[in-house]
Design a protein around this motif. Structure first.
Motif, PDB file in Angstrom:
ATOM      1  N   VAL A   5     -38.271 -72.092  19.876  1.00 16.95           N
ATOM      2  CA  VAL A   5     -38.134 -71.117  18.366  1.00 16.95           C
ATOM      3  C   VAL A   5     -38.154 -69.695  18.781  1.00 16.95           C
ATOM      4  O   VAL A   5     -38.825 -69.559  19.617  1.00 16.95           O
ATOM      5  CB  VAL A   5     -39.391 -71.679  17.340  1.00 16.95           C
ATOM      6  N   PRO A  18     -41.507 -71.873  10.679  1.00 16.07           N
ATOM      7  CA  PRO A  18     -41.596 -71.276   9.410  1.00 16.07           C
ATOM      8  C   PRO A  18     -43.074 -70.732   9.513  1.00 16.07           C
ATOM      9  O   PRO A  18     -42.790 -69.316   7.897  1.00 16.07           O
ATOM     10  CB  PRO A  18     -42.119 -72.501   8.550  1.00 16.07           C
ATOM     11  N   PRO A  60     -46.941 -74.934   9.360  1.00 21.74           N
ATOM     12  CA  PRO A  60     -47.298 -75.984   7.944  1.00 21.74           C
ATOM     13  C   PRO A  60     -47.062 -77.799   8.081  1.00 21.74           C
ATOM     14  O   PRO A  60     -48.013 -78.283   7.382  1.00 21.74           O
ATOM     15  CB  PRO A  60     -46.096 -75.922   6.748  1.00 21.74           C
TER      16      PRO A  60
HETATM   17 FE1  SF4 Z   1     -45.766 -74.372  16.186  1.00 16.76          FE
HETATM   18 FE2  SF4 Z   1     -46.572 -74.794  13.594  1.00 16.76          FE
HETATM   19 FE3  SF4 Z   1     -44.939 -73.350  13.966  1.00 16.76          FE
HETATM   20 FE4  SF4 Z   1     -44.137 -75.892  14.690  1.00 16.76          FE
HETATM   21  S1  SF4 Z   1     -44.282 -74.844  12.941  1.00 16.76           S
HETATM   22  S2  SF4 Z   1     -43.688 -73.749  16.070  1.00 16.76           S
HETATM   23  S3  SF4 Z   1     -45.896 -76.395  15.529  1.00 16.76           S
HETATM   24  S4  SF4 Z   1     -46.733 -72.796  14.072  1.00 16.76           S
END
Ligand code: SF4
Ligand code: 13P
Length: 305
Positions: free
Chosen positions: A61, A87, A173
């Motif tokens: 990400v 997020p 989340p």
């Molecule tokens: Fe990690 Fe949660 Fe962010 Fe997904 S939403 S990258 S699982 S912290």
């Protein structure tokens, strides 16, 4: 094209174009197979500073690709899927934290690495789930303002009673949605299994666990353990990766909902376009942001070892 043909083409082009592929452990199996390095956020950050290639593709990400760019600003860094954000990283902005810092001037601001580069510019040190306890322990100041994940913050605080923690209401989340009821059900269904959870889960879940740790920590624990069954309390891809690595053990999910859609955005075809120099998004950051935000990443690596 078959999966194997796409993978072979990626491997050929990555060599030809001097590209390094990094993949977070939550990526799908077929992506981990073509990566040069896989691991949790901490391992990826450390590796990013040493990559010899001129282009780096980050399968994960956005904050992970930004970290790579900060550590290797001279390299071309591509986020494999332009829409893959975390997020949690967007939950708190720089202005909010600047305001809170004014109220707590004698606190050290510890930011989970799952934050934007802009927010990192006003923080003192970063941590990851595998390094938080070690790093906070090493900070001289007793007063810690921990952002944005209150669950990781609460877990870290539980391990360091000598520190004075101030937590804010933020978190993942996906992990925070796991309920005590789900944990009880999973334990009832698999009474011989050990429960391994990520510290982004609520404290009540962490307290029920046999082991609390990062994605890599959970994998290492399960691989080394003499036990044969495990309930995996983190993104469900980890359960699948472990099942490949340990065919003689049994792995169960803690919750069917433990799926990070953002991490799942990247496909092999996206990676193929990136190695061709066509897809993904190049991370562009101004020198001033890199200079300021990098300080707390450098401090993390210095204190985390
Ligand atoms: Fe990690 Fe949660 Fe962010 Fe997904 S939403 S990258 S699982 S912290
Ligand atoms: P790790 O540091 O365990 O890789 O965690 C990253 C993350 O985003 C977990 O949700």
């Amino acid at each position: 094209m078959t999966i194997k043909e796409v993978q072979d083409e990626i491997l050929r082009l990555k060599k030809e174009n001097d590209v390094c592929i990094l993949a977070h452990s939550y990526q799908n199996h077929e992506i981990l197979e073509i990566a040069d390095f896989t691991g949790d956020s901490y391992a990826l950050s450390k590796f990013a500073a040493t990559v010899p290639n001129k282009t780096v593709i980050m399968c994960g990400v956005r904050f992970m690709a930004e970290t790579v760019k900060m550590l290797s600003p001279e390299k071309k860094v591509i986020l494999s899927s332009a829409i893959a954000g975390c997020p949690m990283a967007e939950q708190m902005d720089k202005e909010l934290i600047e305001g809170i810092k004014e109220q707590y001037p004698d606190y050290t601001v510890v930011a989970y690495i799952n934050t934007t580069a802009e927010l990192k510019t006003v923080c003192d040190v970063c941590v990851t789930s595998s390094s938080a306890v070690k790093i906070v322990k090493a900070i001289e100041n007793k007063n810690i303002l921990f952002i944005p994940d209150c669950n990781l913050g609460a877990y870290t605080a539980s391990q360091l009673p000598e520190k004075n923690f101030k937590l804010l209401q933020g978190g993942c989340p996906v992990h925070a949605a796991v309920t005590v009821e789900q944990a009880k059900q999973a334990k009832q269904l698999h009474p011989d299994a050990e429960l391994l959870v990520h510290p982004e889960c609520k404290p009540a879940i962490a307290q029920m666990a046999d082991y609390v740790g990062s994605t890599s920590g959970i994998m290492e624990y399960a691989k080394k353990s003499d036990k044969k069954e495990f309930i995996i309390g983190t993104e469900n891809s980890i359960k699948n990766h472990l099942q490949y690595e340990c065919p003689d053990k049994k792995f169960y999910v803690l919750s069917k909902g433990l799926i990070c859609e953002n991490m799942k955005n990247t496909t092999l075809v996206d990676v193929l376009s990136c190695v061709k120099g066509e897809g993904g998004e190049e991370i562009v950051m101004d020198d001033e942001t890199i200079k300021k935000a990098k300080k707390c990443i450098d401090r993390m690596i210095e204190l985390g070892g």
